[in-house]
Design a protein around this motif. Structure first.
Motif, PDB file in Angstrom:
ATOM      1  N   UNK A   1      33.238  50.780  39.641  1.00  0.00           N
ATOM      2  CA  UNK A   1      34.536  50.116  39.758  1.00  0.00           C
ATOM      3  C   UNK A   1      34.837  49.922  41.237  1.00  0.00           C
ATOM      4  N   UNK A   2      35.024  48.688  41.639  1.00  0.00           N
ATOM      5  CA  UNK A   2      35.335  48.347  43.020  1.00  0.00           C
ATOM      6  C   UNK A   2      36.714  47.697  43.049  1.00  0.00           C
ATOM      7  N   UNK A   3      37.650  48.339  43.738  1.00  0.00           N
ATOM      8  CA  UNK A   3      39.031  47.856  43.800  1.00  0.00           C
ATOM      9  C   UNK A   3      39.366  47.570  45.254  1.00  0.00           C
ATOM     10  N   UNK A   4      39.673  46.300  45.555  1.00  0.00           N
ATOM     11  CA  UNK A   4      40.067  45.922  46.911  1.00  0.00           C
ATOM     12  C   UNK A   4      41.285  45.012  46.855  1.00  0.00           C
ATOM     13  N   UNK A   5      42.248  45.275  47.711  1.00  0.00           N
ATOM     14  CA  UNK A   5      43.424  44.412  47.816  1.00  0.00           C
ATOM     15  C   UNK A   5      44.202  44.273  46.525  1.00  0.00           C
TER      16      UNK A   5
ATOM     17  N   UNK B   1      25.209  44.305  39.468  1.00  0.00           N
ATOM     18  CA  UNK B   1      26.582  43.952  39.804  1.00  0.00           C
ATOM     19  C   UNK B   1      27.478  45.177  39.755  1.00  0.00           C
ATOM     20  N   UNK B   2      28.698  45.034  40.279  1.00  0.00           N
ATOM     21  CA  UNK B   2      29.722  46.036  40.043  1.00  0.00           C
ATOM     22  C   UNK B   2      30.111  45.949  38.567  1.00  0.00           C
ATOM     23  N   UNK B   3      30.350  47.090  37.926  1.00  0.00           N
ATOM     24  CA  UNK B   3      30.775  47.069  36.525  1.00  0.00           C
ATOM     25  C   UNK B   3      32.136  46.409  36.373  1.00  0.00           C
ATOM     26  N   UNK B   4      33.077  46.769  37.255  1.00  0.00           N
ATOM     27  CA  UNK B   4      34.420  46.194  37.279  1.00  0.00           C
ATOM     28  C   UNK B   4      34.752  45.887  38.718  1.00  0.00           C
ATOM     29  N   UNK B   5      35.236  44.690  38.952  1.00  0.00           N
ATOM     30  CA  UNK B   5      35.613  44.300  40.305  1.00  0.00           C
ATOM     31  C   UNK B   5      37.019  43.724  40.282  1.00  0.00           C
TER      32      UNK B   5
END
Length: 158
Positions: free
Chosen positions: A136-140, A108-112
């Motif tokens: 870390x995945x940052x969207x919107x 998984x992503x660690x942080x989403x």
């Protein structure tokens, strides 16, 4: 322009009433499972977490919460924060997401962080992406701050 005394008094009363409803939840203690603590928390609550590893991803949606590891760090397989309105804030202090934490299971992503108009602050956390996933995945998400964090591995996705 000055604020009328009656309006100021009512505003202070409302703020104090909201603060009085907020509480402190301890994990373990009040709840053994971190996600159950999040599910039972209300806006403004502080969740105090003992160091260690916790099973299952943590999913925070629609709530203003502060998750704090008392000393050291705590790890969960993934932290997801999503759908915060502009008036909401989530603070994560010392809580790390490790997308590779499942020994024999999904990465998984660690942080989403997804679709947050509110604020997300991540402090003193270690984030690690699973194989092929971002640390870390940052969207919107409009307002995100990382301070004193370690971000390891992952795909580098943004």
């Amino acid at each position: 322009m000055s604020i009328p005394r009656a309006v100021l008094t009512v505003s202070i009363f409302v703020a104090q009433a909201a603060a009085a409803r907020a509480g402190v939840i301890q994990v373990p203690g009040d709840y053994l499972n971190l996600q159950v603590a999040v599910n039972n928390a209300v806006d403004g609550d502080v969740i105090l977490i003992q160091p260690g590893s916790y099973a299952g991803p943590v999913d925070i949606g629609h709530k203003s919460l502060t998750l704090v590891v008392e000393t050291g760090g705590a790890i969960v397989p993934r932290i997801a924060v999503h759908d915060l309105s502009a008036s909401k804030t989530v603070i994560l202090r010392g809580l790390g997401g490790d997308g590779a934490a499942f020994a024999a299971g999904p990465n998984l992503n660690g942080l989403q962080l997804t679709d947050n108009a509110g604020y997300v602050v991540v402090e003193g956390s270690t984030l690690h992406g699973g194989k092929g996933y971002a640390a870390a995945l940052v969207t919107g998400s409009a307002h995100v701050a990382f301070t004193h964090c370690t971000i390891l591995g992952g795909t580098g996705a943004r």
